[in-house]
Enzyme design. Structure first.
Site, PDB file in Angstrom:
ATOM      1  N   ASN A 210       0.825  -1.201   0.000  1.00  0.00           N
ATOM      2  CA  ASN A 210       0.000   0.000   0.000  1.00  0.00           C
ATOM      3  C   ASN A 210       0.864   1.257   0.000  1.00  0.00           C
ATOM      4  O   ASN A 210       0.551   2.245  -0.674  1.00  0.00           O
ATOM      5  CB  ASN A 210      -0.934  -0.004   1.211  1.00  0.00           C
ATOM      6  N   HIS A 268      -0.818  -7.290   5.841  1.00  0.00           N
ATOM      7  CA  HIS A 268      -1.977  -7.386   6.721  1.00  0.00           C
ATOM      8  C   HIS A 268      -1.611  -8.053   8.050  1.00  0.00           C
ATOM      9  O   HIS A 268      -2.399  -8.812   8.607  1.00  0.00           O
ATOM     10  CB  HIS A 268      -3.147  -8.112   6.046  1.00  0.00           C
ATOM     11  N   TYR A 277       0.717  -9.126  -2.623  1.00  0.00           N
ATOM     12  CA  TYR A 277       1.164  -7.813  -2.160  1.00  0.00           C
ATOM     13  C   TYR A 277       2.672  -7.636  -2.319  1.00  0.00           C
ATOM     14  O   TYR A 277       3.146  -6.524  -2.578  1.00  0.00           O
ATOM     15  CB  TYR A 277       0.752  -7.608  -0.704  1.00  0.00           C
TER      16      TYR A 277
END
Length: 798
Positions: A210, A268, A277
């Site tokens: 992210n 996460h 990811y």
């Protein structure tokens, strides 16, 4: 993203600027250098999307252009361009829903790519440019603007929509009115003002993939708005300068999200996510390095070396002939458009891009890896799905006679920090997916991975060179999710997971998960299985040898009044597979729906896969069946939902039935990948591997041919001459007057463990500083395992 040389690239540089930017650049006294650097980087941003010079006469380039044209033409024909529209596409209505405007921006980017790419029917079309400008304005006015408030999935607001919006602006910037661009940048500033914080939760620091995504978004926003502060924020966000590097992408973590020194990647907080990811993070870093190179905002953090190391340490062990192991793709396995081969192809594209900025020695090794992956994967040829810049890079590599393709490795890796194990030999690879109170059994949410309940309960993923479609060819929507290979489960109905908004993960209550690796070739791993609601319970261990995997189970119990099974194999035979099954040399029927129970099977063989040996004989069940399912059965996500089209695949399943409410059941079997039926029969008779113990106290095997003894001690005990005073995984190999020993504590509960060896030792040739030897005829190794997070400790003795 498919592309070639854009028609715009032939235009004067000033013509590529938005009109307002052209005016600013022309202001008297304004330094020309500033105008040049922004435009240089904007042109580079466009070329990263569309590529630069490519030969449209090249067959593979032409095919990539055709794929882009087909996709874009379909979108163009279905685009609602009427003044009264309430959505851009009828299937994405209303446009105000985050999933709908998020996907609408993604589709507009595809149209913009086709418009900006030389060689498509939409290239440089004034009509398309005008429609793109109007469509962007529509989405802003109706849905995504600075006065809007986040609802639904935050990702669409803060990453998905702004990235696709800015990419589109980069491509069509010469046609964007200055006021429109200003409003779009204001919306991005509202929802992604910096890479450091979650806008809808300002106390939450962004991490991993992210953060990488947001760094790219802020960099593009800085370029389009000619904002030096934003560009500095993007660069510094990669290193997390704001929080003194706490969430840097250029370093190792010891908990939470990011890369670990052992090669693990977690996102996460508790999900093994290298292939999803992790891929996104690596791509983001590669693009940032390429975009900002040779500019005032170039990345100069020397710790970028950690990302370079990750290519070979974190990613390469998990790639088999261009396939990314599903064991590290989390809920992405439920996405129809994101298979193991597309994830592998994404990694290939990223590595080739990253190689352009990496140190020469590393780049040379990476290119050899990639050349091997591309060359061996004839089931899913890389260039058949790549875009133009990717095709150009790949073909240049394949034509480079100075780069020899790297061979498949033989290795054994324990990723202790994400509860994953990889065992590889030149013709096959096996991944083991474990879980614990530290690493999730599965993640689900936003309608994704609805049937992932048992994927972290010891599922074994076997990849063979002759069947690269095992998990990519409709496996997840059609496999029986209660019978995943390697798992021990209660026969019960489970409700769909992850049907609500947001994502969640399941953390089991067991501590032990992991194991020890020896010489990078052999290993033992173990997991204490504690099922949902505390049942079933089992002690499970796996022993990784040169040509075999030996799996043991002990202490299997359930008090729920349910039947318990252990699944040896559940092989996808694809739509029309007829692979022959032999049990103890007898060929079984090939008709669908056939099943049979064998009271005391000694071995089995599945054509095209390999052999299965049951050392003490086993009550084996076998089933052939056709199973039908649809991707929508396992994924109903807003932008990842699968189709409802039924798929049918044939399966061959082998399992043990432990009965109802077993009190102390067990199992033992060996998998011989690639072995012939004759070799499997010989293995059963010659018994090159002996099961030395299989109890809730200790599980152990001896491989005479390898000089190997391996054991997992659940508590203090003795087996095969080894003894410990507590829980430990131990692997010993003897030969030529030396012995190599590896020890780990996958439960992470002990400070130190003592291992007594069954042979005399005089001295230590080499060892980790955590290992101490008491020599003699029955020597002792004392290993300080405390704080090592389950990692392996090594010693070589004489």
């Amino acid at each position: 993203m498919v592309t070639g040389r854009r028609a715009l690239l032939a235009a004067p540089a000033a013509a590529l600027l938005p009109r307002a930017v052209q005016a600013r650049a022309a202001q008297p006294g304004r330094p020309a250098r500033e105008a040049d650097v922004f435009e240089t980087l904007l042109t580079r941003a466009a070329q990263l999307l569309t590529g630069r010079a490519a030969d449209p006469g090249d067959t593979d380039v032409a095919a990539a252009l055709a794929r882009l044209e087909t996709a874009a033409t379909d979108l163009w024909q279905r685009l609602d361009r009427s003044p009264s529209r309430t959505a851009l596409w009828s299937d994405l209505s209303p446009a105000t829903e985050p999933g709908n405007f998020g996907q609408s921006y993604t589709r507009l980017r595809t149209l913009a790519l086709a418009w900006a790419t030389q060689g498509t029917r939409l290239t440089a079309s004034e009509e398309v440019a005008e429609a793109l400008v109007g469509a962007l304005r529509f989405l802003h006015d109706e849905a995504y603007h600075a006065q809007a408030h986040e609802s639904g999935n935050w990702w669409f607001w803060e990453i998905g929509a702004p990235r696709a919006l800015l990419d589109s602006c980069v491509l069509v910037r010469a046609h964007l009115p200055a006021d429109d661009l200003s409003r779009y940048l204001a919306a991005v500033d509202r929802f992604c003002p910096d890479p450091d914080r979650r806008t809808n939760s300002p106390s939450l620091s962004e991490t991993g993939a992210n953060r990488a995504d947001k760094c790219l978004i802020v960099a593009l926003r800085g370029l389009l708005g000619r904002d030096e502060g934003k560009l500095a924020s993007a660069r510094d966000g990669l290193s997390d300068s704001r929080d003194s590097g706490r969430n840097t992408l250029f370093g190792y973590v010891t908990s939470g999200d990011g890369f670990y020194e052992d090669g693990s990647f977690v996102q996460h907080e508790a999900v093994a996510y290298t292939g999803s990811y992790g891929n996104v993070l690596l791509t983001g870093v590669a693009q940032a390095l390429a975009l900002l190179a040779d500019s005032p905002w170039a990345v100069t953090d020397t710790h970028v070396e950690a990302v370079y190391e990750a290519v070979e340490k974190s990613f390469a062990p998990l790639v088999f002939d261009g396939l990314m192991a599903d064991a590290v793709r989390g809920r992405a396995v439920s996405r129809e458009q994101h298979s193991d081969h597309t994830a592998g192809a994404a990694l290939i594209s990223t590595v080739l891009l990253l190689a352009e900025s990496a140190p020469a020695a590393r780049a040379k090794r990476w290119r050899a890896l990639v050349k091997g992956w591309i060359g061996r994967n004839r089931s899913y040829p890389y260039v058949d799905e790549a875009d133009v810049p990717q095709v150009v890079r790949a073909k240049a590599l394949l034509a480079d006679g100075h780069v020899r393709p790297a061979e498949r490795p033989a290795l054994h890796v324990v990723f202790a920090d994400m509860d994953r194990v990889v065992h590889r030999r030149p013709r096959w690879a096996l991944a083991l997916s474990l879980s614990s109170r530290r690493i999730a059994g599965y993640e689900a949410g936003n309608g994704e991975n609805l049937h992932g309940w048992y994927t972290g309960d010891g599922m074994t993923y076997l990849y063979t060179e002759d069947d690269l479609g095992q998990f990519g060819d409709g496996f997840w929507p059609t496999v029986d999710p209660y019978r995943l290979p390697g798992t021990t489960v209660e026969v019960r109905h489970r409700e769909d997971a992850g049907t609500g908004a947001g994502t969640g993960l399941y953390l089991p209550s067991n501590r032990a998960a992991g194991g020890a690796a020896l010489e990078g070739r052999f290993g033992v791993s173990a997991m204490e299985l504690i099922g949902v609601e505390g049942s079933p319970r089992a002690k499970k261990a796996w022993f990784f040898l040169d040509n075999a995997l030996v799996a043991l189970g002990a202490g299997i119990r359930s008090g729920e009044g349910r039947r318990v099974e252990t699944v040896v194999e559940n092989r996808n035979l694809h739509a029309h597979g007829t692979s022959a099954l032999r049990v103890d040399g007898v060929r079984m029927p090939g008709t669908q729906g056939w099943s049979q129970a064998f009271d005391r099977a000694g071995w089995a063989h599945l054509e095209g896969v390999g052999g299965y040996v049951f050392p003490a004989g086993a009550a084996l069940r076998a089933l052939r069946e056709e199973r039908t399912g649809a991707w929508r059965d396992i994924n109903t996500g807003a932008d990842t939902a699968g189709s409802s089209t039924p798929l049918t695949r044939r399966y061959l399943t082998l399992w043990f039935d432990h009965g109802t409410s077993p009190a102390d059941a067990g199992y033992a079997y060996a998998v011989l990948p690639g072995a012939s039926a004759a070799a499997t029969a010989r293995w059963r008779v010659s018994r090159p591997v002996r099961v030395a113990a299989n109890s809730p106290t200790v599980q152990a095997v001896e491989s005479r041919r390898d000089g190997l003894t391996a054991a997992h001690f659940w508590q203090a005990g003795t087996a095969a001459g080894l003894a410990t005073d507590g829980t430990a995984s131990v692997v010993v190999r003897r030969g030529h007057g030396e012995a190599a020993v590896s020890v780990a504590d996958p439960s992470r509960t002990a400070d130190r463990v003592t291992v007594r060896l069954p042979f005399p030792v005089r001295s230590v040739l080499s060892s980790d500083d955590t290992v101490a030897l008491t020599p003699g005829r029955r020597p002792l190794l004392t290993v300080a395992v405390g704080g090592s997070r389950g990692h392996t400790h090594h010693a070589r003795l004489t």
